[in-house]
Design a protein around this motif. Sequence first.
Motif, PDB file in Angstrom:
ATOM      1  N   GLN A 275      20.973 -13.790 -36.776  1.00  0.00           N
ATOM      2  CA  GLN A 275      19.720 -13.940 -37.892  1.00  0.00           C
ATOM      3  C   GLN A 275      19.224 -15.290 -37.463  1.00  0.00           C
ATOM      4  OE1 GLN A 275      22.568 -12.325 -41.412  1.00  0.00           O
ATOM      5  NE2 GLN A 275      20.547 -11.418 -41.662  1.00  0.00           N
ATOM      6  N   ARG A 276      18.172 -15.401 -38.348  1.00  0.00           N
ATOM      7  CA  ARG A 276      17.496 -16.513 -38.376  1.00  0.00           C
ATOM      8  C   ARG A 276      17.325 -16.911 -40.024  1.00  0.00           C
ATOM      9  NH1 ARG A 276      14.104 -19.201 -34.467  1.00  0.00           N
ATOM     10  NH2 ARG A 276      12.579 -20.563 -35.528  1.00  0.00           N
ATOM     11  N   PHE A 277      17.163 -18.581 -39.979  1.00  0.00           N
ATOM     12  CA  PHE A 277      17.181 -18.907 -41.487  1.00  0.00           C
ATOM     13  C   PHE A 277      16.535 -20.276 -41.159  1.00  0.00           C
ATOM     14  CE2 PHE A 277      17.983 -21.154 -45.317  1.00  0.00           C
ATOM     15  CZ  PHE A 277      17.847 -20.226 -46.338  1.00  0.00           C
ATOM     16  N   ASP A 278      15.154 -20.448 -41.618  1.00  0.00           N
ATOM     17  CA  ASP A 278      14.311 -21.518 -41.469  1.00  0.00           C
ATOM     18  C   ASP A 278      14.038 -22.295 -42.760  1.00  0.00           C
ATOM     19  OD1 ASP A 278      14.275 -21.180 -38.787  1.00  0.00           O
ATOM     20  OD2 ASP A 278      12.293 -20.079 -38.959  1.00  0.00           O
ATOM     21  N   PHE A 279      13.814 -23.641 -42.675  1.00  0.00           N
ATOM     22  CA  PHE A 279      13.572 -24.291 -43.812  1.00  0.00           C
ATOM     23  C   PHE A 279      11.863 -24.835 -43.847  1.00  0.00           C
ATOM     24  CE2 PHE A 279      17.906 -25.137 -42.899  1.00  0.00           C
ATOM     25  CZ  PHE A 279      18.569 -24.930 -44.182  1.00  0.00           C
ATOM     26  N   ASP A 280      11.223 -24.285 -44.737  1.00  0.00           N
ATOM     27  CA  ASP A 280       9.692 -24.423 -44.707  1.00  0.00           C
ATOM     28  C   ASP A 280       9.702 -25.833 -45.486  1.00  0.00           C
ATOM     29  OD1 ASP A 280       7.094 -24.604 -44.804  1.00  0.00           O
ATOM     30  OD2 ASP A 280       6.812 -22.503 -46.159  1.00  0.00           O
ATOM     31  N   MET A 281       9.029 -26.787 -44.848  1.00  0.00           N
ATOM     32  CA  MET A 281       8.826 -28.100 -45.334  1.00  0.00           C
ATOM     33  C   MET A 281       7.513 -28.126 -45.674  1.00  0.00           C
ATOM     34  SD  MET A 281      12.034 -29.022 -45.078  1.00  0.00           S
ATOM     35  CE  MET A 281      11.993 -30.765 -45.302  1.00  0.00           C
ATOM     36  N   SER A 282       6.630 -27.347 -45.461  1.00  0.00           N
ATOM     37  CA  SER A 282       5.053 -27.613 -45.461  1.00  0.00           C
ATOM     38  C   SER A 282       4.729 -28.074 -46.584  1.00  0.00           C
ATOM     39  CB  SER A 282       4.362 -26.388 -44.971  1.00  0.00           C
ATOM     40  OG  SER A 282       4.673 -25.289 -46.022  1.00  0.00           O
ATOM     41  N   ARG A 283       5.371 -27.746 -47.878  1.00  0.00           N
ATOM     42  CA  ARG A 283       5.004 -28.312 -49.261  1.00  0.00           C
ATOM     43  C   ARG A 283       5.893 -29.493 -49.718  1.00  0.00           C
ATOM     44  NH1 ARG A 283       4.751 -22.656 -52.283  1.00  0.00           N
ATOM     45  NH2 ARG A 283       6.340 -22.134 -50.879  1.00  0.00           N
ATOM     46  N   VAL A 284       6.641 -30.104 -49.004  1.00  0.00           N
ATOM     47  CA  VAL A 284       7.267 -31.327 -49.304  1.00  0.00           C
ATOM     48  C   VAL A 284       6.441 -32.388 -49.225  1.00  0.00           C
ATOM     49  CG1 VAL A 284       9.232 -32.790 -48.669  1.00  0.00           C
ATOM     50  CG2 VAL A 284       9.493 -30.354 -48.533  1.00  0.00           C
ATOM     51  N   GLU A 285       6.244 -33.336 -50.414  1.00  0.00           N
ATOM     52  CA  GLU A 285       5.604 -34.341 -50.491  1.00  0.00           C
ATOM     53  C   GLU A 285       6.420 -35.564 -50.389  1.00  0.00           C
ATOM     54  OE1 GLU A 285       3.919 -34.296 -54.307  1.00  0.00           O
ATOM     55  OE2 GLU A 285       2.843 -32.375 -54.114  1.00  0.00           O
ATOM     56  N   VAL A 286       7.552 -35.740 -50.862  1.00  0.00           N
ATOM     57  CA  VAL A 286       8.464 -36.846 -50.609  1.00  0.00           C
ATOM     58  C   VAL A 286       9.820 -36.370 -50.353  1.00  0.00           C
ATOM     59  CG1 VAL A 286       9.239 -39.013 -51.523  1.00  0.00           C
ATOM     60  CG2 VAL A 286       6.996 -38.280 -52.020  1.00  0.00           C
ATOM     61  N   ILE A 287      10.657 -36.864 -49.442  1.00  0.00           N
ATOM     62  CA  ILE A 287      12.010 -36.528 -49.357  1.00  0.00           C
ATOM     63  C   ILE A 287      12.963 -37.729 -48.861  1.00  0.00           C
ATOM     64  CG2 ILE A 287      11.780 -35.706 -47.048  1.00  0.00           C
ATOM     65  CD1 ILE A 287      13.949 -33.583 -47.748  1.00  0.00           C
ATOM     66  N   ASP A 288      13.998 -37.938 -49.764  1.00  0.00           N
ATOM     67  CA  ASP A 288      14.616 -39.152 -49.315  1.00  0.00           C
ATOM     68  C   ASP A 288      15.833 -38.814 -48.254  1.00  0.00           C
ATOM     69  OD1 ASP A 288      16.682 -37.877 -50.606  1.00  0.00           O
ATOM     70  OD2 ASP A 288      16.850 -39.171 -52.535  1.00  0.00           O
ATOM     71  N   GLY A 289      16.488 -40.115 -47.761  1.00  0.00           N
ATOM     72  CA  GLY A 289      17.424 -39.680 -46.673  1.00  0.00           C
ATOM     73  C   GLY A 289      18.382 -38.898 -46.975  1.00  0.00           C
ATOM     74  N   GLY A 290      18.944 -38.924 -48.379  1.00  0.00           N
ATOM     75  CA  GLY A 290      20.117 -38.321 -48.802  1.00  0.00           C
ATOM     76  C   GLY A 290      20.097 -36.747 -48.819  1.00  0.00           C
ATOM     77  N   SER A 291      18.713 -36.237 -48.967  1.00  0.00           N
ATOM     78  CA  SER A 291      18.496 -34.766 -49.267  1.00  0.00           C
ATOM     79  C   SER A 291      18.122 -34.478 -47.822  1.00  0.00           C
ATOM     80  CB  SER A 291      17.036 -34.691 -49.940  1.00  0.00           C
ATOM     81  OG  SER A 291      17.258 -35.022 -51.464  1.00  0.00           O
ATOM     82  N   MET A 292      17.434 -35.031 -46.920  1.00  0.00           N
ATOM     83  CA  MET A 292      17.356 -34.927 -45.409  1.00  0.00           C
ATOM     84  C   MET A 292      18.885 -34.557 -44.934  1.00  0.00           C
ATOM     85  SD  MET A 292      15.586 -33.883 -43.178  1.00  0.00           S
ATOM     86  CE  MET A 292      13.919 -33.909 -44.034  1.00  0.00           C
ATOM     87  N   ALA A 293      19.726 -35.398 -45.219  1.00  0.00           N
ATOM     88  CA  ALA A 293      21.110 -35.472 -44.597  1.00  0.00           C
ATOM     89  C   ALA A 293      21.689 -34.097 -45.023  1.00  0.00           C
ATOM     90  CB  ALA A 293      21.892 -36.762 -44.901  1.00  0.00           C
ATOM     91  N   LEU A 294      21.529 -33.749 -46.091  1.00  0.00           N
ATOM     92  CA  LEU A 294      22.065 -32.272 -46.746  1.00  0.00           C
ATOM     93  C   LEU A 294      21.513 -31.303 -45.975  1.00  0.00           C
ATOM     94  CD1 LEU A 294      22.290 -33.090 -50.550  1.00  0.00           C
ATOM     95  CD2 LEU A 294      24.123 -33.367 -48.900  1.00  0.00           C
ATOM     96  N   LEU A 295      20.070 -31.236 -45.960  1.00  0.00           N
ATOM     97  CA  LEU A 295      19.459 -30.169 -45.175  1.00  0.00           C
ATOM     98  C   LEU A 295      19.886 -30.219 -43.828  1.00  0.00           C
ATOM     99  CD1 LEU A 295      15.866 -30.436 -46.743  1.00  0.00           C
ATOM    100  CD2 LEU A 295      17.678 -28.798 -47.219  1.00  0.00           C
ATOM    101  N   VAL A 296      19.981 -31.441 -43.144  1.00  0.00           N
ATOM    102  CA  VAL A 296      20.420 -31.372 -41.592  1.00  0.00           C
ATOM    103  C   VAL A 296      21.726 -30.843 -41.418  1.00  0.00           C
ATOM    104  CG1 VAL A 296      20.958 -32.936 -39.606  1.00  0.00           C
ATOM    105  CG2 VAL A 296      18.807 -33.118 -40.911  1.00  0.00           C
ATOM    106  N   ALA A 297      22.805 -30.956 -42.497  1.00  0.00           N
ATOM    107  CA  ALA A 297      23.980 -30.639 -42.558  1.00  0.00           C
ATOM    108  C   ALA A 297      24.349 -29.244 -42.473  1.00  0.00           C
ATOM    109  CB  ALA A 297      24.862 -31.322 -43.604  1.00  0.00           C
ATOM    110  N   LEU A 298      23.478 -28.338 -43.346  1.00  0.00           N
ATOM    111  CA  LEU A 298      23.143 -27.127 -43.583  1.00  0.00           C
ATOM    112  C   LEU A 298      22.773 -26.426 -42.537  1.00  0.00           C
ATOM    113  CD1 LEU A 298      21.877 -26.501 -47.298  1.00  0.00           C
ATOM    114  CD2 LEU A 298      23.895 -25.975 -46.169  1.00  0.00           C
ATOM    115  N   ARG A 299      21.665 -27.103 -41.733  1.00  0.00           N
ATOM    116  CA  ARG A 299      21.189 -26.481 -40.295  1.00  0.00           C
ATOM    117  C   ARG A 299      22.116 -26.518 -39.427  1.00  0.00           C
ATOM    118  NH1 ARG A 299      19.353 -29.015 -35.779  1.00  0.00           N
ATOM    119  NH2 ARG A 299      17.876 -27.686 -34.343  1.00  0.00           N
TER     120      ARG A 299
END
Length: 274
Positions: A47-71
């Motif tokens: 299956q496929r599960f994507d993260f749509d980031m097109s409407r993200v205005e600001v994101i910090d490193g901690g949140s990005m680390a969590l999303l990268v870990a999920l991916r």
Amino acid sequence: MSVLPTALIADDGHAEVLGLSGTLTFVEAAPSWVRWRASLEQLRPGQRFDFDMSRVEVIDGGSMALLVALRAELHRRGVRSEFIGAPQAVQRLIQLYSGDVKVGPLPQRRAPGLLDQLGSSTLSVLVGFREVFGFFGDALVALGTVVRRPRSANWKELWPTIEKTGADAVPIVMLINFLIGLVMGFQGAVQLKQFGVMFQSGALLGSMTVAENLALQLTEWSDLTPDAVSAIVRAKLRLVGLQGVEDKLPNELSGGMKKRVAIARAMVLEPTLL
């Protein structure tokens, strides 16, 4: 934080898409992390599960680390997953946290054998003996010099020096310890979370592993789950080029490595000023 899950149809079939928008900060990520992981449990290999980031205005490193870990977790389970539609600034952060690379299986950790443990323990004891004998050797050399040339010693300053390094030094040592504790306490205080501090000597806690040193602030000042804390710790260590040292103690690191661990520790709470 605004999280908008949606479902879209991709060219290669049905693709689940997690739409993210607004400002994403790791302080608010704990409940979202649990919710995201629960929703991903039902996905199957292929299956496929994507993260749509097109409407993200600001994101910090901690949140990005969590999303990268999920991916990465999805990739290891055979689920295809990518970050899509990210603005240029967000895409740079994705690349910084290696969110656009192919994820392989986790390396299997080999438990240390009996000989490895004996060797490490023996080496630790020998290093301790070397330091002790080195101190006594220097003292004996100095004593021999004084015996051969008594006038080379400054006997008048002997007793004042003993007083200064003995009872007279206790208040100074207590004051220094108090100030160090005060600084470290303020560093973790709620009102000063926006500041990240790296001590010149590293100031790592010697009884804790590298991972535990970094995780201490996260466990004390956030509601993140242990898995989320671990993901952020690994991401920050990767940023300073120290993959694979999570289980090492500070005394197993070189001076430069200790300073890089201290930098990573200063970044875990996403401070405004480092």
